[in-house]
Design an enzyme around this catalytic site. Structure first.
Site, PDB file in Angstrom:
ATOM      1  CB  CYS A  17     -10.196  -4.925  13.818  1.00  0.00           C
ATOM      2  SG  CYS A  17      -9.765  -4.395  12.164  1.00  0.00           S
TER       3      CYS A  17
ATOM      4  CD  GLU B  66     -11.763  -9.350   2.871  1.00  0.00           C
ATOM      5  OE1 GLU B  66     -11.553  -9.865   3.984  1.00  0.00           O
ATOM      6  OE2 GLU B  66     -11.089  -8.420   2.430  1.00  0.00           O
TER       7      GLU B  66
ATOM      8  CE  LYS C 294     -10.961  -8.843   7.320  1.00  0.00           C
ATOM      9  NZ  LYS C 294     -10.177  -8.365   6.170  1.00  0.00           N
TER      10      LYS C 294
ATOM     11  CD  GLU D 229     -14.502  -9.399  -6.214  1.00  0.00           C
ATOM     12  OE1 GLU D 229     -15.431 -10.184  -6.515  1.00  0.00           O
ATOM     13  OE2 GLU D 229     -14.606  -8.545  -5.336  1.00  0.00           O
TER      14      GLU D 229
ATOM     15  CD  GLU E 235      -3.256   0.588   2.040  1.00  0.00           C
ATOM     16  OE1 GLU E 235      -3.717  -0.566   2.096  1.00  0.00           O
ATOM     17  OE2 GLU E 235      -3.631   1.500   2.774  1.00  0.00           O
TER      18      GLU E 235
ATOM     19  CB  CYS F  65      -7.687  -3.363   6.087  1.00  0.00           C
ATOM     20  SG  CYS F  65      -6.182  -2.572   5.651  1.00  0.00           S
TER      21      CYS F  65
ATOM     22  CD  GLU G 219      -2.862   0.956  -4.157  1.00  0.00           C
ATOM     23  OE1 GLU G 219      -2.803   0.424  -3.018  1.00  0.00           O
ATOM     24  OE2 GLU G 219      -3.859   0.864  -4.883  1.00  0.00           O
TER      25      GLU G 219
ATOM     26  CB  SER H 287      -5.612   0.695  -1.165  1.00  0.00           C
ATOM     27  OG  SER H 287      -4.693  -0.369  -1.316  1.00  0.00           O
TER      28      SER H 287
END
Lengths: 600, 162
Positions: free
Chosen positions: A521, A378, A375, A383, A296, A316, A299, A336
């Site tokens: 989190c 996710e 999550k 993907e 990151e 994230c 980037e 990102s």
């Protein structure tokens, strides 16, 4: 649509206020005007029973459990919503009031399934606690009971409307804290039901899977979708090489599930517990966090150089990412492209690690232990699937699910010795640890970005200006004579505030860290239900959990992601350099707009 | 779920929403907008309500909550003949429940539903203020008083004959 937060306004008001004298349970008390009876009673150490009330959500006054007797009033008053008046005489515990509260709870129970022993929240249910403490020992009112099927369309959150007591905490947290406004009450009277718009299944709604509805629910009307059965099965399968990874924030909160005080770091015990449960390899998601930072930061520097797609938005938090896809699709180019630390580690487990150990990725089963219900969603995004159509992350367990597995296995967590993670993806810098708290990703990224931009490390690695327990923080940092404007937001209502500033051009930022859950989190939707004396969204418990992570970071020699020797080795052996073609293929992803479109 | 931004709302409704957006607290006009929409379309469809939500920038969850809370809003098409049976106290004690039962049997639909041919719908209503005529049934704008279950078939054929 903005709602007033009555409760918070009262608490936050610092103007000079009149003092009110009143008498609660024969004890005189002085409190500032606008205090509620409930708050005034608390100053005397009287905890008035309550159900729908939540100190960080707007007032509801729906459950009536907190009723008290006020002299001169015709009816019992709800102490959560009634403000004190001069000379008020309040009784919180007369026989009549106790009877009234008991009746109210019995009436709620009348329309509630009788399945406490087989319920997921047995022993951790506010309704159960209330019924016990108020002395409900039999169910006198047996009438018609509402009947709904369990709604399990979502990959993260399941909804059992039969257990719902209509306190609306979930509706309020979804609107007021997360700004998602997915949940509402539909219909009325006996037919009232909490649901997404037009009774759509959660999977087809704007739900971002954050799980805050689970956290605030007093009963088991909302729960995470369980993955424990699959994980037990994988552990019992000799053909499977089962790899587990634990997120940064797990170590800061898991102890609470075993009676340890909030803020007790428990990294080593967790590793040992996982080994005892039979996991073949125990990795640390922190390694993925370090890798995320390196990618990151790379980037970020590229965008900074070309002055394009700024601010960079972190990626994230899967709750935030889905929120962006529903609510801010126009900002997708700013996000990102880095996969989350969990996904990076899962991908490397089935590629880099599999190659190193000569394992067939088909036989590797990757489990992520996450503080997060999103999550689970996710992990199932297309993907994040391998070419052979199987997911990189096979199962995600919440902290709560792992706590249960450890208990079910009969392990005495507090007496376990400290174990170590496995190589090569078990060593992490302190920067990886602080990913688990709001501001942590920003701090970790800046440690690396500044070092790369200036060629030397920050003199003080503790970037306290981005450490926040509040929901929103902005900071400026001078690097190479250039000012970097950064912002940190947790809780998506706060994200909206900062993103609107970006869109209107009111302020220019270079990088923004966004976390769906309050506190980051550590306050995730899969964390243990808070122990006695604490409550969900409580800044104190979030502070304690964060302090555990900062302490781990402070105690490490290795505190910058790019200095992690195993990260350096990973690039040397495999990925070549940050942003390489292989790195892009394995560690980066893309996003697309989702429907229904959210209302900002 | 609306996947497109293609407009389905009536121009006059869009115009009204635009006008509301220029006022203070546009979200407070939600009920007026739904009223107008129902007046124009006969009932509220999910697509229409999603579009109202987007245009007014009020969460769809709020629109769905409001539209199902108020008894006035219809979420299903109404039949050509809307039969309202007063279930207020006076009518009820005079046997309105038996009249309702007769209509349900004859039409094969429940309260709040419309017959498949789109002719009749059954709606419930509370006191119409003519308790002296109890039990009362209205079919569209016509009021029928002191109705008995035996009269139900006749009421239906009279409606059709109009």
């Amino acid at each position: 649509m903005r709602r007033m937060l009555h409760g918070m306004q009262i608490r936050g008001c610092t103007q000079k206020m009149k003092t009110i004298n009143l008498i609660i349970d024969e004890t005189p008390v002085k409190v500032p005007e606008q205090t509620t009876i409930m708050q005034a009673a608390e100053t005397l150490g009287i905890h008035i029973p309550r159900l729908c009330y939540h100190p960080h959500l707007s007032l509801e006054g729906a459950c009536r459990i907190c009723v008290v007797e006020v002299d001169g009033a015709r009816n019992y008053q709800t102490s959560c919503s009634t403000q004190v008046r001069e000379g008020m005489q309040v009784r919180t515990n007369s026989p009549d009031i106790r009877q009234a509260r008991r009746d109210l709870v019995e009436l709620i129970l009348d329309n509630h399934p009788k399945e406490c022993q087989t319920c997921e929240r047995d022993g951790q249910c506010e309704l159960q606690d209330l019924a016990y403490s108020l002395g409900v020992r039999e169910r006198l009112f047996e009438g018609k009971r509402k009947q709904y099927p369990i709604e399990d369309s979502s990959l993260s959150v399941i909804r059992d409307s039969e257990k719902c007591i209509l306190c609306r905490r979930c509706v309020r947290v979804c609107a007021e804290i997360q700004g998602v406004h997915n949940l509402t009450q539909m219909h009325r009277g006996f037919n009232t039901v909490v649901t997404p718009a037009f009774e759509a299944p959660l999977m087809e709604s704007v739900c971002i899977n954050c799980g805050q509805c689970i956290n605030v629910c007093p009963t088991a009307a909302f729960l995470e979708k369980k993955s424990t059965d699959e994980v037990w099965a994988a552990l019992a399968d000799p053909a499977k090489h089962v790899v587990v990874q634990i997120a940064p924030s797990i170590r800061a909160a898991i102890g609470e599930g075993f009676g340890l005080p909030p803020g007790t770091p428990a990294t080593g015990q967790t590793v040992t517990a996982l080994r005892r449960l039979g996991f073949d390899t125990v990795f640390d998601t922190n390694f993925g966090a370090d890798l995320t930072i390196v990618e990151e930061a790379h980037e970020f520097m590229q965008r900074l150089e070309k002055n394009e797609r700024l601010p960079l938005l972190t990626s994230c938090s899967p709750g935030w990412i889905k929120f962006m896809e529903h609510f801010y699709p126009e900002l997708i180019p700013h996000a990102s492209s880095c996969r989350s630390p969990m996904m990076m580690l899962s991908v490397l487990t089935k590629t880099y690690y599999a190659e190193k150990k000569s394992l067939d990725p088909e036989n590797i089963y990757v489990v992520g232990v996450m503080p997060c219900t999103a999550k689970k969603f996710e992990a199932q995004r297309p993907e994040h699937y391998m070419e052979n159509q199987s997911p990189y992350t096979d199962a995600v367990l919440t902290t709560r699910e792992l706590v249960w597995m450890i208990k079910a296995y009969g392990l005495d967590f507090t007496r376990l010795s400290a174990g170590d993670f496995d190589h090569p993806m078990g060593v992490s810098s302190g920067a990886g640890d602080i990913f688990g708290t709001t501001g942590g990703v920003m701090e970790a990224a800046l440690r690396t970005a500044v070092a790369k931009l200036t060629g030397q490390a920050l003199t003080d690695l503790n970037l306290t200006q981005v450490r926040a327990t509040e929901g929103l923080k902005e900071a400026a940092l001078e690097v190479n004579g250039k000012v970097l404007n950064v912002a940190v937001a947790n809780g998506l209502n706060n994200a909206k505030i900062i993103l609107e500033k970006v869109k209107s051009g009111e302020k220019t930022f270079h990088m923004i860290e966004l976390m769906a859950c309050p506190g980051g989190c550590i306050g995730g939707g899969g964390q243990p239900y808070p122990p006695d004396g604490h409550y969900v969204l409580d800044p104190e418990i979030l502070k304690l959990r964060a302090s555990a992570l900062y302490a781990i970071d402070q105690g490490k020699k290795l505190r910058q992601s790019h200095e992690n020797p195993y990260i350096i080795k990973l690039y040397e052996e495999y990925l070549k350099h940050p942003g390489s073609e292989l790195a892009h293929r394995l560690l980066h992803t893309s996003y697309s707009p989702r429907y229904p479109k959210g209302i900002k | 779920m609306t996947n497109s931004t293609q407009t389905k709302l009536y121009p006059e409704i869009i115009e009204f929403i635009e006008e509301c957006l220029t006022r203070e607290h546009p979200e407070s006009y939600l009920i007026s907008i739904l009223h107008k929409l129902q007046e124009r379309h006969g009932y509220l469809t999910r697509e229409h309500m999603y579009e109202v939500a987007q245009r007014l920038q009020v969460p769809a969850s709020v629109v769905s909550g409001v539209s199902t809370f108020y008894h006035f809003f219809r979420l299903k098409p109404r039949g050509r003949y809307a039969i309202s049976i007063c279930l207020g106290t006076a009518c009820f004690v005079k046997g309105a429940d038996k009249i309702l039962e007769a209509f349900r049997k004859k039409l094969g639909i429940n309260m709040g539903e419309t017959t498949k041919d789109g002719l009749f719908s059954l709606e419930n209503t509370r006191c119409l203020g003519v308790c002296g005529l109890a039990p009362v049934v209205t079919i569209n704008d016509k009021i029928y008083s002191r109705v008995t279950p035996q009269q139900v078939p006749d009421l239906l054929s009279r409606a059709l004959a109009d």
